[in-house]
Design an enzyme around this catalytic site. Structure first.
Site: not given
Lengths: 244, 223
Positions: B48-50
């Site tokens: 997940t890009e966070n």
């Protein structure tokens, strides 16, 4: 050397009108709510700082934190990737009324621009946004047969960041996915002010566990039990509360 | 109206193509559902890009930790082997070609692989997030979508009329009616619902469907 700051009001005292302020966080995680609210308190008491340019991944949620800053009229420009949230009404109304400028940046480009700002790299090339509206007016160059878009570094006067444990030298650890933009923003700001749940003496953090080395940090203030933006919003909190 | 796969079934179908050990990014919304349908014996690692690799399912209500969320700002959980990292590392994973597949939603996909999935035009507040980064770098960029819009207009088109997210980036589209690859600037039909004729499918598609090889049956369990 001791980078600790005794209270939140002192921590945000140096932010002046017209400055660029990076604010850490992705959605609510890593959002330095207490530092933001201290800045709002100062604005309500003194009328400053105003005309701020804010760099954050989002545009606030509900009526607390960054959304409350925007609601108070402190922010004239926002540089972000995703100005939507569960309750984006504050930014949306200001934006549609033409009262706040938006620079929309792909999320990875935003992160890399901040990293570049902290690393002394004035520009770089990325495949992201090539051929799209967000690449308009930007230089394109081909490398190994593929087109890339030139992007510029992003720096700030201040960064407001939430970390987990900090020592008096400014070394930081983060808590889970709250790390997100924190280490990048600390490096890209002339002055990085960090709220941590606990301040320890030098040596209190395992050197192997330091995520942001203290050289990137100018001030550390202790906020023992930080609130989560998500929980404030679930409670329909508004900052500052309006006296009836 | 012909029968069609539900969004859940489209997600199930996309999940069948994810190999064991693949590093996978799932876009916000419908693509997130793909994680629920990993075939037995295969373990994908979700990014997940966070800033998390290898996170687990949603926690029980009341057990959320708001420092542990996904790109959709939904609470997730830790699993053995989870790793955290900052945003620049996260997007190095994305653009650096380290992800095996990204699965995203779409407003329109063009036969040359152009994708429009971030803006429906100049009205409202524009928001892009990580979409423009995710379409570059992942070895496969797959789309899951209804075959047509709510108004019945084709979403698979000759060229996108909506603002582009990326140029020539999509490799496969899973729709409510078909599985379509993009090869050499063409839509290549791989599977279709047995109940729809090729002519009918073509009439719901905005560009020519090529059939250089056999066309399989698109089936999914009741979910």
């Amino acid at each position: 050397m001791d980078k600790t700051i005794p209270d939140l009001a002192s921590a945000v005292a140096g932010i002046e009108d017209g400055m660029t302020v990076m604010i850490g966080g992705f959605g609510g995680s890593g959002n330095p709510i207490e530092l933001i609210h201290a800045l709002i308190d100062r604005f309500l008491a003194t009328g400053h700082p105003r005309n701020l340019t804010v760099v954050n991944n989002n545009a606030g949620n509900g009526h607390v934190g960054l959304a409350a800053m925007i609601e108070q009229g402190m922010v004239t420009k926002l540089i972000c990737s995703f100005p939507r949230s569960a309750d984006p009404v504050v930014f949306t109304e200001r934006y549609l009324a033409g009262e706040i400028e938006l620079e929309l940046v792909p999320q990875g480009t935003l992160a890399e621009r901040i990293r570049a700002g902290g690393a002394g790299i004035p520009a770089f090339y990325t495949p992201s946004s090539y051929g799209t509206d967000l690449a308009k007016g930007k230089k394109v160059e081909e490398f190994d047969g593929r087109p890339y878009v030139q992007e510029r570094w992003l720096k700030a006067d201040y960064a407001l960041v939430k970390a987990h444990v900090g020592d008096r030298l400014g070394n930081l650890t983060y808590r889970m996915a709250a790390r997100n933009f924190g280490p990048l923003m600390c490096s890209a700001a002339a002055s990085a002010i960090v709220q941590v749940s606990r301040i320890v003496e030098p040596g209190g953090i395992d050197p192997e566990a330091v995520i942001t080395p203290g050289i990137f940090v100018q001030g550390v203030v202790e906020v023992p039990k930080p609130v989560q933006e998500e929980e404030l919003n679930r409670a329909k909190a508004v900052y500052p509360e309006v006296a009836e | 109206m012909t029968e069609k796969l539900t969004p859940t079934q489209i997600a199930w179908r996309a999940a069948q193509d994810i190999t064991d050990g693949a590093y996978v990014n799932l876009g916000i919304g419908l693509p997130e559902m793909v994680a629920r349908f990993q075939p037995p014996g295969r373990q994908a690692i979700f990014h997940t890009e966070n800033g998390i690799l290898g996170f687990g399912q949603a926690p029980e209500p009341g057990q959320e930790d708001w420092d542990l969320i996904n790109a959709g700002k939904k609470a997730v959980t830790l699993k053995p082997g989870t790793a955290f990292f900052h945003h620049a590392d996260s997007f190095a994973m994305v653009r650096g070609g380290h992800l095996d597949v990204a699965i995203l939603g779409a407003y329109q996909v063009a036969e040359n692989g152009d994708l429009a999935n971030w803006s429906t035009g100049p009205k409202g507040v524009p928001a892009v997030g990580g979409a423009m980064d995710l379409v570059h770098g992942a070895r496969r960029v797959a789309i899951i979508t209804d075959h047509v819009t709510k108004k019945g207009e084709p979403k698979l088109v000759e060229s996108c009329t909506l603002p582009l997210t990326g140029v020539g980036c999509v490799t496969r589209v899973y729709t409510s009616l078909a599985v379509v690859d993009i090869e050499d600037g063409h839509f290549v039909l791989r599977e279709k619902l047995p109940s729809i004729s090729l002519d009918d499918l073509q009439s719901l598609t905005g560009a020519r469907l090529h059939t250089p090889g056999p066309v399989g049956d698109l089936t999914a369990p009741e979910l």
